[in-house]
Design an enzyme around this catalytic site. Structure first.
Site, short mmCIF file in Angstrom:
data_model
loop_
_atom_site.label_atom_id
_atom_site.label_comp_id
_atom_site.label_asym_id
_atom_site.label_seq_id
_atom_site.Cartn_x
_atom_site.Cartn_y
_atom_site.Cartn_z
N ASP A 85 0.87 -1.24 0.26
CA ASP A 85 0.04 0.32 -0.01
C ASP A 85 0.88 1.77 0.06
O ASP A 85 1.96 1.09 0.69
CB ASP A 85 -1.01 0.08 1.10
CG ASP A 85 -2.16 -1.40 0.87
OD1 ASP A 85 -2.21 -1.70 0.44
OD2 ASP A 85 -2.97 -1.55 2.42
N1 URA Z 1 -1.56 -6.01 3.53
C1 URA Z 1 -2.30 -4.45 3.39
O1 URA Z 1 -2.84 -4.49 4.33
N2 URA Z 1 -1.00 -4.00 3.11
C2 URA Z 1 -0.04 -3.51 2.24
O2 URA Z 1 0.25 -2.86 1.97
C3 URA Z 1 0.52 -5.24 2.56
C4 URA Z 1 -0.28 -6.61 3.48
#
Ligand code: URA
Length: 256
Positions: free
Chosen positions: A116
């Site tokens: 993310d």
């Molecule tokens: N799970 C999440 O919620 N965000 C990420 O960036 C990776 C795994």
């Protein structure tokens, strides 16, 4: 005669300027200038035509008398900072590719899996489509381990059933794969945990922890399969993967 043996890998044949650009000697036009200046030799002979075809596995190529070592694919580990999007192009945010400032072949790289915008940590960037495809494919169940800081005290939760069954995410109507949680520390305000999942579903860690009533405040990936984030790699920095690391990753998904 003239029949191709199906077991012999077809050797690549590629334009000289394209080959040198792929190997990181600059853009096609920069490389063409190098060739025009007679800095490039093929089998010890100066060449001036950028369009000649060479066989990188057989021909000896030098640039300013330095041997060009043929590398088919490139592999990097990046310690991703928050604020960079895991994409090769984006209109609104800087991309992770932009962090590889000194890499001439950076335009050929793409990330394996996604983090993310606000997640930090281990991201593999490569030109190897086959490895990328396999590592991201659910069939191979590649583990991803995260360090997370979550809201509230998780010390009373029994996480062990999730190791067998996963958890049902009501909002998504989705049952996760089994996952593991290790609590590192906890107080009334927040807890620090290690969480290992083996799926690449969007926001998976945040959704799991949210559904348990402990929203994620900070998330950092520290391992993917057998590849650990290098502790010496500062946030925003990157380095090539070692031969050993590449071999170990390929072994995980039955390549080579
Ligand atoms: N799970 C999440 O919620 N965000 C990420 O960036 C990776 C795994």
């Amino acid at each position: 005669m003239g029949l191709l043996c199906p077991f012999i890998k077809k050797e690549p044949n590629i334009r000289l300027d394209r080959f040198l650009a792929n190997q990181g000697f600059g853009s096609r036009s920069e490389v063409q200038k190098l060739i025009k200046k007679r800095f490039v030799k093929v089998n010890d002979k100066e060449v001036k035509d950028p369009s000649i075809h060479i066989d990188p596995l057989k021909d000896k190529i030098t640039v300013e008398d330095e041997d060009v070592e043929y590398q088919e694919n490139f592999y990097f580990m990046l310690n991703k900072p928050s604020g960079y999007i895991t994409a090769t192009y984006d209109e609104n945010y800087p991309t992770v590719i932009e962090l590889l400032t000194d890499e001439p072949i950076k335009d050929r790289l793409f990330p394996i899996g996604r983090l993310d915008l606000d997640t930090e940590g281990l991201l593999i960037l490569t030109t190897d489509g086959q490895l990328a495809h396999r590592l991201a494919h659910p069939k191979w169940n590649i583990e991803k381990e995260y360090y997370a800081i979550v809201e509230g005290d998780v010390s009373k939760i029994d996480f062990s059933p999730f190791e067998k069954e996963g958890i049902y995410l009501k909002k998504d109507k989705y049952k996760t794969k089994p996952f593991k949680v290790k609590v590192l520390s906890s107080s009334k305000e927040e807890s620090k945990i290690l969480i290992t999942v083996s799926e690449g579903k969007y926001h998976i860690v945040k959704k799991i922890m949210q559904s348990l009533g402990h929203p994620v405040k900070y998330l950092k990936r520290i391992r993917m399969g057998n590849l650990k984030l290098d502790k010496n790699l500062e946030i925003g920095n990157y380095r090539p993967l070692t031969e050993e690391e590449i071999k170990n990753l390929k072994n995980l998904v039955n390549l080579e």
